[in-house]
Structure formats: structure tokens, C-alpha cells
Design a protein around this motif. Structure first.
Motif, short mmCIF file in Angstrom:
data_model
loop_
_atom_site.label_atom_id
_atom_site.label_comp_id
_atom_site.label_asym_id
_atom_site.label_seq_id
_atom_site.Cartn_x
_atom_site.Cartn_y
_atom_site.Cartn_z
N THR A 167 0.79 -1.23 -0.07
CA THR A 167 -0.06 -0.05 0.04
C THR A 167 0.74 1.31 -0.02
OG1 THR A 167 -0.01 -0.25 2.24
CG2 THR A 167 -1.98 -0.99 1.13
N SER A 168 2.01 1.25 -0.08
CA SER A 168 3.01 2.34 0.03
C SER A 168 4.33 1.88 -0.41
CB SER A 168 3.15 3.14 1.42
OG SER A 168 3.65 2.10 2.12
N GLY A 169 5.29 2.77 -0.55
CA GLY A 169 6.74 2.33 -1.05
C GLY A 169 6.97 2.34 -2.62
N LEU A 170 8.13 2.42 -2.85
CA LEU A 170 8.37 2.49 -4.44
C LEU A 170 7.91 1.41 -5.28
CD1 LEU A 170 12.57 3.24 -4.32
CD2 LEU A 170 10.64 4.62 -5.33
N GLY A 171 7.86 0.02 -4.82
CA GLY A 171 7.37 -0.99 -5.23
C GLY A 171 5.83 -0.60 -5.80
N TYR A 172 5.24 -0.12 -4.56
CA TYR A 172 3.55 0.11 -4.82
C TYR A 172 3.57 1.24 -5.88
CZ TYR A 172 -0.55 2.55 -3.73
OH TYR A 172 -1.95 3.16 -3.93
N LEU A 173 4.40 2.19 -6.00
CA LEU A 173 4.32 3.29 -6.92
C LEU A 173 4.42 2.77 -8.28
CD1 LEU A 173 6.24 6.24 -5.18
CD2 LEU A 173 3.88 5.99 -5.58
N LEU A 174 5.62 1.87 -8.37
CA LEU A 174 5.58 1.28 -9.90
C LEU A 174 4.59 0.25 -10.29
CD1 LEU A 174 9.64 0.07 -9.48
CD2 LEU A 174 8.61 1.28 -11.28
N ALA A 175 3.97 -0.42 -9.28
CA ALA A 175 2.91 -1.21 -9.43
C ALA A 175 1.74 -0.41 -10.07
CB ALA A 175 2.52 -2.14 -8.49
N THR A 176 1.36 0.68 -9.45
CA THR A 176 0.25 1.35 -9.64
C THR A 176 0.29 2.07 -10.84
OG1 THR A 176 1.19 3.11 -8.36
CG2 THR A 176 -0.80 1.81 -7.39
N ALA A 177 1.53 2.67 -11.36
CA ALA A 177 1.82 3.08 -12.51
C ALA A 177 1.54 2.53 -13.67
CB ALA A 177 3.15 4.17 -12.60
N GLY A 178 2.23 1.14 -13.35
CA GLY A 178 2.22 0.30 -14.44
C GLY A 178 0.85 -0.25 -14.91
N GLN A 179 0.28 -0.47 -13.71
CA GLN A 179 -1.18 -1.28 -14.01
C GLN A 179 -2.22 -0.35 -14.60
OE1 GLN A 179 -1.68 -2.58 -10.01
NE2 GLN A 179 -0.15 -4.33 -10.25
N SER A 180 -1.85 1.22 -14.46
CA SER A 180 -2.86 2.18 -14.86
C SER A 180 -2.17 2.78 -16.28
CB SER A 180 -2.86 3.23 -13.96
OG SER A 180 -1.74 3.97 -13.60
N PHE A 181 -1.10 1.87 -16.65
CA PHE A 181 -0.62 2.30 -18.19
C PHE A 181 0.05 3.56 -18.41
CE2 PHE A 181 -4.11 -0.83 -18.71
CZ PHE A 181 -3.36 -2.11 -19.05
N GLN A 182 0.37 4.13 -16.98
CA GLN A 182 1.15 5.57 -17.29
C GLN A 182 2.67 5.05 -17.51
OE1 GLN A 182 -0.88 6.69 -13.44
NE2 GLN A 182 -0.79 8.57 -14.33
N THR A 183 2.96 4.79 -18.76
CA THR A 183 4.33 4.16 -18.74
C THR A 183 5.38 5.47 -18.62
OG1 THR A 183 3.86 4.47 -21.30
CG2 THR A 183 3.85 2.28 -20.20
N VAL A 184 5.06 6.56 -18.80
CA VAL A 184 6.08 7.51 -18.82
C VAL A 184 6.43 7.49 -17.14
CG1 VAL A 184 6.45 9.96 -18.92
CG2 VAL A 184 5.19 8.83 -20.79
#
Lengths: 278, 249
Positions: free
Chosen positions: B200-217
Motif C-alpha cells: 500500500t506504499s513504497g517504491l514498489g507500490y508506486l511502480l505497480a500502480t503506474a504500470g497497472q494504470s498504463f502510465q508508462t512515462v
């Protein structure tokens, strides 16, 4: 800084019995990797006089080092015992016995000064005093300027002198030198041997010295013990009655070469035997 | 620094950036999948100025350090006696080596089950990963200590804990350090991975949410941030190495 013989760190008078070493029926065995036991030393008896420079000389692997380790309390004999004065040696005796190891055994993470200091540190000598004494010991071996260097920044000869300083600093009566020049080239060896003799002659310590260099043995010693191939037995004990202080000139004297020749013939056949041992 | 050395230091990173840039603008690769470094840099700027980013960084750093600390304490504490006593070493070194070879990620569901999906499971997972290289390096470090140095220490009267502190530990330190460096890298990997899988937090979480919402940039911006984080962690280890080395002399 340049004090050695007049230094207050010099030899303290001791009682007769304190610094004499008795080795009686010493027996040392090792377990080989295959599980069998090899005798390094069998029935070895020898008395070392107070203030004497005694050399054990013999073929490689004949058990000289084992005898030294037993005297230093670094190994427990399988039979017999070693006494220093009235005390039977059961473990290291850092108050009376100091060691110089073949490959110097300096601590690479400590400076030259730190390496000398550690001997006093382990005796709980206060910091200021041990620093002072360590600097003095380094000066004695001519390394005052190298105090802050680490072993990897020192030449072989310098490392050897740091090891000698470490052994001298705790002011023990007995010095055990296990091929202290073994890792050095011939010239360095000769110079350091002369230098060591100069220092030690002024300190009057009881010394057991292990080597397989004939010239060194005769030059440094009061007595030379010629050993057999393994298991170590005494082949002959030779008195070197060349007066002290000795200078390198004596190495070409008749008396010197005579003793050296005699030793050579004693050791030649034993070395040939030793070569065929596993 | 000479121009040649500067070229050697910066050459490869520059070439990689250049290749990335060329691949992106030539549109050989779909720009949605591989955005250009310039876009990523712009997003990274936004991420760095956003104060909401920092709690995630802090969380990750805290979890990595706790995981590493736990693993270091256990790994060194267990490794020292195993390395010192030959019988213990013969019994346990092979076992530990075997477990190290197992992909420990299979245990993550179990850890998540035991410790929940909060910080604790990430720390335990990170510690589990870091433990093995540390304990194995400590065992080999202690068993490889030059016995002549030990003899020298003993001849000067050191024994027991004093011998360990004065001779064995400093002699083993460089090899233990290798295990610690490997350990903190694996702890970082496991903590970020744990956050990525279920966090629910941390760098891994940020990566996962960006990836899963297709915000590749944005995802690439977080990847760069994570790389920078790894460099920071490595720098901490270099400092630890330097500090422990200094304290010996």
C-alpha cells in the motif's frame, strides 16, 4: 628516541629459575587428513640455559616448529612437558614468552605501531603508556618513521622488524623465533640477522630460534641443536664458542666455517631422509 | 580527471541513454511502451517536486534498513560460531547453501499470510533474502581467517571473546562486508518486490500502480527513482565499510 641498551625498557633482572626452560620427553603428534596420526616429535628432552641463544636446526618438516609451539603453549603436547622456571606450560605465557612467526603474522588492518601496541593492549597496559612503549620498540628496530604504515606498505624486511618490535615490546624474558627470516631474500636476511643479533646481545634474553640456514644458526647461537628427520630427535648439540659481540667478519673465520661444515654433514643425510617423507 | 577517464566513466551510461533516445524517437518501438528519456525526465521532475513521493521513499528506506539490520544481526550472529567450529560448519554450511539456492519468493504468500500485507511482511521478506548471503559470507570469512594470526593473538594472551574481537573479527571483516553488500542489495530487491506484489506504499507500490494504470512515462520515472535509491543504499554500504575499517586502526 634512539635508545636500546640503555633504555629503561631493557632487560629486568630475573631470578635464576624464572627464565630457564626445561623440555622433558616431549611428544607431539598430528592427525593427517586421512585420519592417521603422525608423530612430529618423540622423546625430545632439552634444557635451555638462562640468557642463552639456542638454535634448532633440521630438515623441513622435522618438527622444529612443533617444539617451539609446545614451548610457547600454542599446542598441547601429547606427552611429556615443558617448564619455564617452575611452571609447567599449559597455554600461552604472554608475560614471559614472546613469539616471532615465520610469515611475521602481522595484523593487516593495523598500522606498524598498532601491530606493536596490540601486545600491550592485550595486557591491558594504559593507552598512553603502550603508545609510548610501542614507539620506542619501533625505534629500536629502526622503524620509527614507518609507525603509521600498514603491513602491505612495508617491505618484507620491515615487516620482519615490526614483528621483532612486537615481540620485544612486552619485555618478555623468553623469545621464540620461528624462522623469522624465512620469507626474506638472502641479502636482507644477512643484514637483518646481524641487526637482530646486535639488538638481542644487548638485551640478554633467552632465545629459541628455529631455522634451516646453517650460517645463520652458527652466527647467532650459543648452542645449535641439530635435529633428525621427522620425528624430531636430537642428533647432536654443538657449542658455538665464538666470543661475543660478534661481527659479520667472523663468518669467514676458521672456527666459524669449521662448525658450519660439521653441521652441514650432520644435516645432509637427514635432509635426504626428510625429502622422501610424505 | 583526464578526458579519457571521464570518457570511460560516462561512456557506457551515455551510450545507453543515446540508444534509448534513438529507439524512442525513431518509433521503432511503440512510444507508448518506450517513452523518450526527455519525457521521462520531465515526469521525474514532477515526481521529485511532489511532496507525496517522499513518504514512499522513506517507507522503502526504513523497510530496507530494518530488513538488512535484522538479517545482518542474525547472519553474523549465527555465521560466527558456525564458521569457527569445524563440526558446526560441516553440519550447517551445506544446508544453508542449499536453502539459499531455493527461489525464496515462493515463501512470500506464507509470509504475507503470517504477517499481513503491511510493513512487517516486507521487512521479513527482505530479511529472509538478505540473511543467506550474509550468513554464508560470515561462515566462510571466519573459516578462512589466517590461523597464523590467531596463533599470534593467542601467543600475546588473547583468548575467548578477546581473541574474537582483536583478531578473528577484524581478519574476517572484509569478507563479511562482501556478504553485507550482497545482503542489502537483495533486501532492497525483496522489499521493493514485496511492495510491488502486495503493498500500500513504497517504491514498489508506486511502480505497480503506474504500470497497472498504463502510465508508462510515470512508470519509467519511478524506475529511474528506484535505481537512484539503489545507488544511495550502495553508498550507505560503502560508508559502513569505510567506517568499520577506520575504527580498527
Amino acid at each position: 628516541m634512539l635508545k636500546n641498551e640503555n633504555s629503561p625498557e631493557g632487560r629486568q633482572p630475573t631470578t635464576e629459575s624464572e627464565a630457564r626452560i626445561f623440555v622433558e620427553d616431549l611428544e607431539v603428534a598430528y592427525a593427517t587428513p586421512s585420519g592417521s596420526r603422525v608423530h612430529a616429535v618423540v622423546d625430545f628432552s632439552l634444557d635451555i640455559r638462562r640468557g642463552e641463544f639456542l638454535t634448532l636446526i633440521g630438515p623441513s618438516g622435522c618438527g622444529k616448529t612443533s617444539i617451539l609451539k609446545a614451548v610457547g603453549g600454542l599446542i598441547t603436547p601429547d606427552g611429556g612437558d615443558v617448564r619455564i622456571g617452575d611452571t609447567i606450560v599449559t597455554g600461552p605465557v604472554p608475560d614471559q614468552v614472546a613469539y616471532v612467526f615465520q610469515d611475521f603474522a602481522l595484523f593487516p588492518w593495523r598500522t606498524a605501531l598498532g601491530n606493536v601496541e596490540v601486545a600491550l593492549e592485550l595486557k591491558k597496559v594504559p593507552k598512553a603508556e603502550r603508545r609510548e612503549r610501542a614507539r620506542e620498540a619501533l625505534a629500536t628496530v629502526g622503524l620509527a618513521d614507518a609507525a603509521d604504515r600498514h603491513p602491505h606498505e612495508l617491505s618484507g624486511g620491515m615487516k620482519q622488524r615490526v614483528a621483532v618490535a612486537r615481540a620485544l615490546v612486552s619485555n618478555c624474558d623468553v623469545l621464540l623465533l620461528d624462522e623469522p627470516f624465512g620469507a626474506l631474500d638472502e641479502q636482507t636476511r644477512l643484514v637483518l640477522g646481524t641487526e637482530l643479533l646486535r639488538i638481542l646481545e644487548s638485551l640478554g634474553k633467552t632465545i629459541i630460534f628455529v631455522t634451516h640456514n646453517l650460517q645463520e644458526a652458527v652466527y647467532l647461537s650459543d648452542r645449535v641443536v641439530a635435529m633428525s628427520a621427522r620425528p624430531a630427535r636430537i642428533k647432536e648439540i654443538i657449542e658455538v664458542d665464538i666470543p661475543r659481540p660478534r661481527s659479520p667478519d667472523i663468518m669467514v673465520s676458521e672456527a666459524f666455517t669449521e662448525i658450519q661444515r660439521h653441521l652441514f654433514s650432520l644435516l645432509y643425510e637427514e635432509s635426504a631422509l626428510a625429502m622422501n617423507q610424505p | 580527471m583526464t578526458a579519457t577517464r571521464l570518457g570511460i566513466y560516462l561512456g557506457v551510461p551515455f551510450l545507453i541513454l543515446l540508444a534509448w533516445f534513438l529507439l524512442a524517437i525513431s518509433e521503432v518501438v511503440n512510444p507508448f511502451l518506450l517513452p523518450s528519456p526527455i519525457e521521462v525526465a520531465r515526469d521525474l521532475g514532477t515526481v521529485l517536486t511532489d511532496s507525496a513521493t517522499y513518504p514512499h521513499l522513506w517507507t522503502t528506506l526504513r523497510q530496507v534498513l530494518l530488513a538488512f539490520g535484522l538479517a545482518a544481526a542474525l547472519g553474523i550472529g549465527i555465521g560466527l560460531p558456525i564458521g569457527w567450529y569445524r563440526t558446526l560448519r560441516k553440519a550447517y554450511e551445506p544446508v544453508l547453501g542449499m536453502v539459499y539456492a531455493v527461489p525464496l519468493v515462493v515463501l512470500y504468500p506464507v509470509i504475507a499470510l503470517f504477517f499481513g500485507i503491511g510493513a512487517t511482511s516486507k521487512i521479513v521478506f527482505g530479511a529472509l533474502y538478505a540473511f543467506f548471503p550474509i550468513v554464508l559470507a560470515t561462515i566462510s570469512a571466519v573459516s578462512l581467517v589466517d590461523q597464523n594470526l590467531v596463533s599470534a593473538g593467542r601467543s600475546m594472551g588473547a583468548r575467548g571473546a578477546t581473541l574474537f574481537r582483536t583478531v578473528v573479527l577484524p581478519a574476517a571483516r572484509p569478507r563479511i562486508m562482501v556478504g553485507l553488500r550482497l545482503g542489502i542489495i537483495l533486501a532492497t530487491l525483496a522489499v521493493v518486490g514485496g511492495q510491488y506484489i502486495a503493498g500500500t506504499s513504497g517504491l514498489g507500490y508506486l511502480l505497480a500502480t503506474a504500470g497497472q494504470s498504463f502510465q508508462t512515462v510515470l512508470m519509467f520515472a519511478y524506475i529511474v527513482l528506484t535505481l537512484a535509491f539503489a545507488v544511495l543504499v550502495n553508498g550507505l554500504m560503502a560508508a559502513l565499510d569505510h567506517y568499520t575499517n577506520r575504527s580498527l586502526t
